[in-house]
Design a protein around this motif. Structure first.
Motif, PDB file in Angstrom:
ATOM      1  N   ALA A 160       0.830  -1.206   0.000  1.00 23.89           N
ATOM      2  CA  ALA A 160       0.000   0.000   0.000  1.00 23.89           C
ATOM      3  C   ALA A 160       0.865   1.256   0.000  1.00 23.89           C
ATOM      4  O   ALA A 160       0.529   2.256  -0.650  1.00 23.89           O
ATOM      5  CB  ALA A 160      -0.928  -0.006   1.217  1.00 23.89           C
ATOM      6  N   LEU A 161       1.971   1.213   0.716  1.00 26.90           N
ATOM      7  CA  LEU A 161       2.847   2.377   0.759  1.00 26.90           C
ATOM      8  C   LEU A 161       3.515   2.642  -0.583  1.00 26.90           C
ATOM      9  O   LEU A 161       3.817   3.791  -0.913  1.00 26.90           O
ATOM     10  CB  LEU A 161       3.912   2.193   1.848  1.00 26.90           C
ATOM     11  N   ALA A 213       1.116   4.674  -2.282  1.00 28.63           N
ATOM     12  CA  ALA A 213       1.097   6.008  -1.684  1.00 28.63           C
ATOM     13  C   ALA A 213       2.300   6.836  -2.129  1.00 28.63           C
ATOM     14  O   ALA A 213       2.157   8.011  -2.486  1.00 28.63           O
ATOM     15  CB  ALA A 213       1.066   5.886  -0.160  1.00 28.63           C
ATOM     16  N   GLY A 249       2.017   9.938  -4.722  1.00 24.45           N
ATOM     17  CA  GLY A 249       2.349  11.237  -4.169  1.00 24.45           C
ATOM     18  C   GLY A 249       3.347  12.003  -5.027  1.00 24.45           C
ATOM     19  O   GLY A 249       3.176  13.201  -5.288  1.00 24.45           O
ATOM     20  N   PHE A 274      -4.202  14.701  -0.313  1.00 29.11           N
ATOM     21  CA  PHE A 274      -3.598  13.693   0.557  1.00 29.11           C
ATOM     22  C   PHE A 274      -4.324  13.646   1.904  1.00 29.11           C
ATOM     23  O   PHE A 274      -4.398  12.589   2.550  1.00 29.11           O
ATOM     24  CB  PHE A 274      -2.118  14.008   0.823  1.00 29.11           C
ATOM     25  N   ALA A 309      -6.964  11.021   3.469  1.00 28.80           N
ATOM     26  CA  ALA A 309      -6.608   9.675   3.928  1.00 28.80           C
ATOM     27  C   ALA A 309      -7.347   9.239   5.196  1.00 28.80           C
ATOM     28  O   ALA A 309      -7.808   8.087   5.271  1.00 28.80           O
ATOM     29  CB  ALA A 309      -5.097   9.562   4.124  1.00 28.80           C
ATOM     30  N   SER A 349      -2.827   8.134  -3.740  1.00 27.21           N
ATOM     31  CA  SER A 349      -1.831   8.152  -2.668  1.00 27.21           C
ATOM     32  C   SER A 349      -2.518   8.127  -1.307  1.00 27.21           C
ATOM     33  O   SER A 349      -2.099   7.406  -0.401  1.00 27.21           O
ATOM     34  CB  SER A 349      -0.953   9.392  -2.795  1.00 27.21           C
ATOM     35  N   ALA A 350      -3.582   8.926  -1.166  1.00 30.71           N
ATOM     36  CA  ALA A 350      -4.333   8.935   0.096  1.00 30.71           C
ATOM     37  C   ALA A 350      -4.936   7.556   0.382  1.00 30.71           C
ATOM     38  O   ALA A 350      -4.931   7.091   1.526  1.00 30.71           O
ATOM     39  CB  ALA A 350      -5.441   9.990   0.035  1.00 30.71           C
ATOM     40  N   GLY A 372      -3.677   4.737  -0.612  1.00 28.22           N
ATOM     41  CA  GLY A 372      -2.570   3.873  -0.209  1.00 28.22           C
ATOM     42  C   GLY A 372      -2.228   4.032   1.263  1.00 28.22           C
ATOM     43  O   GLY A 372      -2.047   3.048   1.983  1.00 28.22           O
ATOM     44  N   PHE A 373      -2.148   5.278   1.746  1.00 31.53           N
ATOM     45  CA  PHE A 373      -1.865   5.513   3.155  1.00 31.53           C
ATOM     46  C   PHE A 373      -2.986   4.984   4.037  1.00 31.53           C
ATOM     47  O   PHE A 373      -2.748   4.460   5.127  1.00 31.53           O
ATOM     48  CB  PHE A 373      -1.653   7.000   3.409  1.00 31.53           C
ATOM     49  N   SER A 432       8.201  -1.771   2.173  1.00 33.26           N
ATOM     50  CA  SER A 432       7.694  -0.986   1.043  1.00 33.26           C
ATOM     51  C   SER A 432       8.848  -0.452   0.203  1.00 33.26           C
ATOM     52  O   SER A 432       8.746  -0.351  -1.020  1.00 33.26           O
ATOM     53  CB  SER A 432       6.835   0.182   1.543  1.00 33.26           C
TER      54      SER A 432
END
Length: 304
Positions: A86-87, A90, A94, A110, A113, A166-167, A169-170, A192
């Motif tokens: 997931a990171l 992100a 990003g 972002f 999240a 990205s959000a 993913g975080f 990651s």
């Protein structure tokens, strides 16, 4: 004895506030770092940043725990693997977002999240979501709609979608840690970095992107991996242990608020009216959600 322990609580809280705020300040420099890159693409930046991040975290984890991060990864298992994957989403989303849209627009997106994490927590883990959080999610969506309403350029729209990715993913990173019942995020971040190294190497080779960057681009990318991501996460991990989640949410706004400030001061980049207006709505939703969380927390029991 009780009074002595109680007297240390404010000190721990103040230390936690300082550490978490400092983490937000470090994270807020990502936009400036990416803007200072001259030629490197998102995959080249991510490759160099991931290499320095992985090496840095390996050393830190060994010093802190006395064991290899691979041992900790095996102990937790699948949740850490999913968190690491997931990171990667992100991180890559990003960097791409900042390269294709304004830093203010990217950072404010972002900030969605926490709301995405609340929805995923409800769906995946069955965690209850407060009514105030659902209302805040609706307000946040309205803020995002305002921010992207004037984005007619295809590249800018792609950048906004990358910021939302990205959000996501975080948010999924957070859910994976909760699923694994692990408060230690560093092994997942280390993993990651390894995933990102493998992915970006394949992409760079497949697309004929040079693996050797200019000293400027390479140095900035390596520095971001150590100081911006790695050091920020270490400060956040240590400081978060003495603070409630609602206060962590408020402190994380330091990244959202300061990131556009740095590029404005050093590079003269400004935000559009829609970005500022939508950002105000989005920040109001985040702050309102955090404040209602503080209000609903029961007061601590006083000792007789």
């Amino acid at each position: 004895m009780l009074s002595s322990e109680a007297s240390t609580l404010p000190d721990k809280r103040e230390r936690g506030l300082l550490l978490v705020f400092s983490a937000g300040v470090l994270w807020s420099t990502m936009g400036l770092g990416v803007r200072l890159i001259e030629d490197a693409t998102v995959w080249q930046i991510l490759l160099y940043r991931s290499i320095s991040l992985s090496l840095f975290l390996y050393v830190v984890i060994r010093i802190r725990s006395g064991e290899s991060p691979f041992v900790q990864i095996r102990q937790v298992g699948l949740p850490v693997v999913l968190a690491g994957m997931a990171l990667v989403l992100a991180f890559s989303g990003g960097i791409y977002a900042i390269q294709t849209t304004s830093v203010a627009n990217a950072m404010l997106l972002f900030a969605t999240a926490p709301f995405i994490a609340a929805i995923l927590g409800r769906i995946i883990l069955g965690e209850a979501v407060r009514k105030a959080t659902w209302i805040a999610c609706i307000v946040a969506i309205a803020g995002v709609a305002i921010m992207v309403a004037d984005k007619s350029s295809g590249g800018v729209i792609k950048g906004s979608l990358a910021a939302l990715g990205s959000a996501f993913g975080f948010a999924f990173f957070t859910i994976s840690l909760r699923w694994g019942k692990s408060g230690e995020m560093l092994p997942a971040v280390f993993l990651s970095g390894l995933f990102a190294i493998a992915l970006t190497l394949v992409i760079c080779i497949a697309t004929d992107l040079p693996l050797v960057l200019s000293p400027r681009d390479g140095g900035i990318s390596v520095g971001m991996g150590i100081f911006q991501v790695g050091a920020g996460l270490i400060l956040y991990t240590i400081g978060s242990r003495s603070l409630p989640a609602a206060e962590l949410t408020l402190l994380s706004l330091a990244e959202v608020v300061l990131a556009p400030v740095w590029v404005w001061i050093f590079l003269g980049e400004t935000a559009t009216t829609n970005t500022l207006l939508g950002g105000v709505v989005l920040l109001a939703a985040i702050i309102g959600n955090a404040i209602t969380g503080v209000v609903r927390r029961p007061p601590p029991l006083s000792s007789p």
